[in-house]
Design a protein around this motif. Structure first.
Motif, PDB file in Angstrom:
ATOM      1  N   THR A   1       0.851  -1.251  -0.097  1.00 17.41           N
ATOM      2  CA  THR A   1       0.046  -0.063   0.005  1.00 17.41           C
ATOM      3  C   THR A   1       0.800   1.110   0.171  1.00 17.41           C
ATOM      4  N   VAL A   2       1.928   1.238   0.791  1.00 17.27           N
ATOM      5  CA  VAL A   2       2.726   2.304   0.850  1.00 17.27           C
ATOM      6  C   VAL A   2       3.548   2.492  -0.619  1.00 17.27           C
ATOM      7  N   VAL A   3       3.934   1.416  -1.306  1.00 21.60           N
ATOM      8  CA  VAL A   3       4.454   1.634  -2.502  1.00 21.60           C
ATOM      9  C   VAL A   3       3.573   2.107  -3.426  1.00 21.60           C
ATOM     10  N   ARG A   4       2.279   1.803  -3.426  1.00 29.49           N
ATOM     11  CA  ARG A   4       1.162   2.384  -4.304  1.00 29.49           C
ATOM     12  C   ARG A   4       1.115   3.907  -4.057  1.00 29.49           C
ATOM     13  N   LEU A   5       1.075   4.220  -2.782  1.00 30.83           N
ATOM     14  CA  LEU A   5       0.664   5.812  -2.382  1.00 30.83           C
ATOM     15  C   LEU A   5       1.979   6.467  -2.830  1.00 30.83           C
ATOM     16  N   SER A   6       3.431   5.618  -2.656  1.00 33.87           N
ATOM     17  CA  SER A   6       4.612   6.467  -3.038  1.00 33.87           C
ATOM     18  C   SER A   6       4.577   7.157  -4.463  1.00 33.87           C
ATOM     19  N   GLN A   7       3.654   6.335  -5.143  1.00 35.58           N
ATOM     20  CA  GLN A   7       3.667   7.166  -7.039  1.00 35.58           C
ATOM     21  C   GLN A   7       3.212   8.370  -6.827  1.00 35.58           C
ATOM     22  N   PHE A   8       2.260   8.721  -6.228  1.00 33.04           N
ATOM     23  CA  PHE A   8       1.750  10.118  -6.122  1.00 33.04           C
ATOM     24  C   PHE A   8       2.895  11.333  -5.825  1.00 33.04           C
ATOM     25  N   ASP A   9       2.914  12.245  -6.735  1.00 40.68           N
ATOM     26  CA  ASP A   9       4.117  13.227  -6.789  1.00 40.68           C
ATOM     27  C   ASP A   9       4.090  13.957  -5.383  1.00 40.68           C
ATOM     28  N   ASN A  10       2.972  14.189  -4.779  1.00 45.07           N
ATOM     29  CA  ASN A  10       3.096  14.950  -3.174  1.00 45.07           C
ATOM     30  C   ASN A  10       3.072  14.188  -2.129  1.00 45.07           C
ATOM     31  N   VAL A  11       3.120  12.935  -2.219  1.00 37.19           N
ATOM     32  CA  VAL A  11       3.334  11.961  -1.279  1.00 37.19           C
ATOM     33  C   VAL A  11       4.882  11.746  -1.104  1.00 37.19           C
ATOM     34  N   VAL A  12       5.418  12.224  -0.110  1.00 41.08           N
ATOM     35  CA  VAL A  12       6.809  12.295  -0.288  1.00 41.08           C
ATOM     36  C   VAL A  12       7.677  11.568   0.951  1.00 41.08           C
ATOM     37  N   ALA A  13       6.809  11.060   1.871  1.00 44.02           N
ATOM     38  CA  ALA A  13       7.459  10.351   2.956  1.00 44.02           C
ATOM     39  C   ALA A  13       6.396   9.526   3.877  1.00 44.02           C
TER      40      ALA A  13
END
Length: 292
Positions: free
Chosen positions: A149-161
């Protein structure tokens, strides 16, 4: 997001004996962080007892911290909850001027599926005018954010950490391995912050760092530089206090330690209560030995 590498501190909200916010003590605590090497400050997180602050009180806390900080350290603000629509509305309407990022906790109590967690943070990402730090803390939320889930969310440009506070070093290492190189995996667990950073993490958002600011932030600098021996020397110097401050809940323990340092009172708001005399005495004994 260089501002988020190193030691961030989740600030407490000091109260006086009558339960009102102690703004002078809050200013002292901010200055203590600045003067002792902390890299950034987190405002209105769990440690700040944000769930028991009114909207007006939250604005007062923000005003005091900004004034005391005076632009010296980057500021991160906590904006989260278990109603996605409410969180989205807050992100769209709040005055976030002066903050570099939003720290948003995974929904508590609802216990969403991984797809529910993903969709929640997708909505947060789309609504936030600032970079977003995910916050995984299963001990409080009742659900864990899976690595996938974190890997999927990390693809959003403004999800940085992500502030990763599951206490699972293997999970943290998998997040470091499988997310993009510029995605920051930040420890939310003081006891394994050094190990996570040495494994490739970006540092910590700390509770104990608020009291042991100089040594804890130095420890993280050593680990970011790969200086294993020096970092673990400081880790083991501090470690006993980490166990103690969480023994009877957060921020009850850290406030007791801050009281012994002369920075603020140890008052908390119900349903939290002060630590008992035994723990308070042990924290004082630790501090006495630490400073000698």
């Amino acid at each position: 997001m260089q501002d988020l590498i190193g030691t961030g501190v989740a600030l407490v909200t000091p109260f006086n004996a009558q339960g009102a916010i102690d703004h002078e003590a809050l200013s002292r605590i901010v200055n203590h962080q600045v003067d002792n090497g902390v890299d950034y400050l987190v405002v209105l997180g769990t440690t700040g007892e944000s769930v028991t602050l009114s909207k007006e009180e939250k604005q007062e806390v923000i005003k005091t911290i900004k004034k005391a900080n005076d632009g010296r350290l980057p500021l991160v603000i906590g904006v989260g909850g278990n109603d996605t629509a409410v969180v989205v509305n807050e992100l769209k309407t709040a005055n976030l001027e002066g903050f570099v990022a939003v720290l948003s906790v995974s929904p508590a109590y609802n216990k969403p599926t991984q797809e529910g967690i993903f969709q929640h943070f997708k909505a947060v990402s789309e609504a936030s005018p600032l970079p977003v730090i995910l916050y995984n803390v299963p001990g409080r939320t009742g659900s864990n954010m899976a690595v996938e889930t974190v890997v999927r969310l990390s693809q959003f440009d403004n999800v940085v950490a992500i502030k990763e506070a599951a206490g699972d070093l293997v999970q943290a290492m998998n997040m470091i391995q499988y997310t993009p190189k510029d995605f920051l995996v930040i420890s939310g667990d003081d006891m394994i912050a050094n190990a996570m950073t040495l494994a490739g993490g970006a540092g910590v958002i700390s509770v104990i760092g608020q009291a042991m600011a100089q040594d804890f932030s130095d420890m993280i600098r050593y680990s970011l530089n790969g200086d294993v021996g020096e970092s673990y020397e400081l880790h083991y110097k501090i470690a006993a206090s980490i166990d103690m401050i969480f023994e009877q809940g957060n921020p009850c323990g850290i406030k007791a330690l801050l009281r012994h340092l002369g920075l603020c009172d140890d008052s908390v708001r119900l349903p939290l209560v002060k630590v008992d005399e035994d723990l308070s005495s042990r924290l004082k004994s630790f501090l006495d030995q630490y400073e000698n």
